[in-house]
Design a protein around this motif. Structure first.
Motif, short mmCIF file in Angstrom:
data_model
loop_
_atom_site.label_atom_id
_atom_site.label_comp_id
_atom_site.label_asym_id
_atom_site.label_seq_id
_atom_site.Cartn_x
_atom_site.Cartn_y
_atom_site.Cartn_z
N ARG A 23 4.62 13.87 -2.23
CA ARG A 23 3.74 13.11 -1.34
C ARG A 23 4.42 12.75 -0.03
O ARG A 23 5.61 12.42 -0.02
N GLN A 64 0.83 -1.21 0.00
CA GLN A 64 0.00 0.00 0.00
C GLN A 64 0.87 1.26 0.00
O GLN A 64 0.53 2.27 -0.61
N VAL A 92 -1.85 9.24 3.43
CA VAL A 92 -0.98 9.78 2.38
C VAL A 92 -1.47 11.18 2.05
O VAL A 92 -2.67 11.41 1.86
N ALA A 100 3.82 10.13 3.21
CA ALA A 100 3.06 8.99 3.76
C ALA A 100 3.45 8.82 5.22
O ALA A 100 4.64 8.84 5.55
N GLU A 138 2.24 1.65 -3.58
CA GLU A 138 1.22 2.12 -4.54
C GLU A 138 0.86 3.57 -4.29
O GLU A 138 0.78 4.37 -5.20
N SER A 139 0.66 3.92 -3.03
CA SER A 139 0.16 5.26 -2.76
C SER A 139 1.24 6.33 -2.92
O SER A 139 0.91 7.51 -3.05
#
Ligand SMILES: C[S@@+](CC[C@H](N)C(=O)[O-])C[C@H]1O[C@@H](n2cnc3c(N)ncnc32)[C@H](O)[C@@H]1O
Length: 303
Positions: free
Chosen positions: A238, A12, A297, A240, A15-16
């Motif tokens: 980004r 996850q 995220v 996370a 992917e994110s």
């Protein structure tokens, strides 16, 4: 020195983070390089992966893990440091911006399972709890030298412990007879200070979390780390964050609020993408420590 830690929500996270060749990635809590190595492998060719950990033994473990791996032209930088100094670390590597940042907060299994580190209430060990062994403050200092009110405050605020007052009083009463030095001695004392009914977790869980957070200055670390991360993120960058308990979640959300859509900023914003991501049943079964993990995220957008 095989790592015991298994990266949580690995797929996850990958992917994110929407990884692409050439990106600059910072893993602020690299641990045994579980996430770090998987992300770095997806920056080929030309990316830069900066791994930070304040535990020197994590750096050494990560180095050993990475030794046998191929990263075809990705620049790897492993840094013994803390997330509250993200900006300094990035600049030292010669970069001004990061495209992706990951914080997988808290403890690694390698730390928890090593009795000599003093993080576990199930294993006899010294009351240490330092992730960074260069620092002087230990759990023993907190338990033996802090005034009762300060102890109570820490247990309540950082452990969300309902019985903070009783536990603080019991610690202070016990230490009159000599310093408390061992994990099991403290865990038993806490257990005895609590009234009858028990929940699912060990009675010392919250208190140990609280003391560890005090020793590590974790509230400031998370706040500073997040502030610096969002400032340093590139456009469309980004962040996370994986949290393991509700206090961590609250600190993350509170720190990011001024940067969000209701924060009143006119230059750029950082907003959460999608929903909170949790491990599926299969992951929890295979790795029970993942059960409380939550991944959020965030993306930075210029206005
Ligand atoms: C949950 S583990 C990370 C595991 C890692 N993602 C992996 O896959 O192996 C957390 C790690 O972050 C480190 N850490 C915790 N707080 C930190 C901080 N403020 N600055 C730097 N490292 C920190 C700990 O020493 C520990 O190794």
């Amino acid at each position: 020195m095989e790592p015991r830690h298994r990266p949580v929500l690995l797929q996850q996270v990958i992917e994110s983070l929407a990884l692409d060749p050439g990106l600059v990635f910072i893993d602020g809590t690299m641990g045994s390089a579980g996430h770090y190595s998987a992300v770095a492998g997806r920056l080929v060719p030309g990316g830069i992966a900066i791994g930070i950990d304040r535990d020197q033994s994590a750096i050494e473990r990560a180095r050993a893990v990475l030794e046998g791996m191929e990263f075809d032209g990705v620049e790897l930088h492993l840094v013994h440091g803390e997330i509250a100094e993200l900006e300094r670390v990035l600049h030292k590597v010669g970069m001004q911006h990061a495209d992706r940042v990951l914080f997988d907060l808290g403890l690694s299994s390698d730390q928890l399972d090593d009795p000599g580190r003093g993080f576990s209430f199930l294993r006899e060990g010294p009351l240490d709890m330092r992730q960074d062994r260069r620092q002087t403050l230990t759990a023993e200092d907190v338990v033996n030298d802090y005034p009762e009110e300060a102890l109570e405050h820490i247990l309540r605020e950082y452990g969300e412990e309902r019985f903070s007052r009783r536990i603080a009083a019991a610690i202070v009463a016990r230490r009159r007879g000599g310093r408390i030095t061992g994990t099991l001695e403290l865990a038993t004392l806490i257990e005895q200070a609590m009234p009858g009914r028990r929940g699912k977790s060990h009675p010392a869980t919250r208190s140990f979390q609280a003391i560890r957070m005090e020793v590590g200055g974790e509230v400031r670390q998370i706040e500073e780390g997040i502030r610096q991360a969002v400032e340093l993120l590139s456009h469309s960058g980004r962040l996370a964050v994986i949290t393991f308990h509700s206090l961590e979640e609250r600190i993350v959300k509170r720190t990011l609020r001024p940067y969000g859509r209701h924060g009143g900023r006119t230059d750029w914003q950082v907003n959460m993408l999608g929903k909170v991501i949790e491990p599926d049943e299969e992951e929890v079964q295979g790795n029970p420590r993942s059960r409380s993990a939550k991944l959020r995220v965030y993306e930075k957008r210029l206005l």
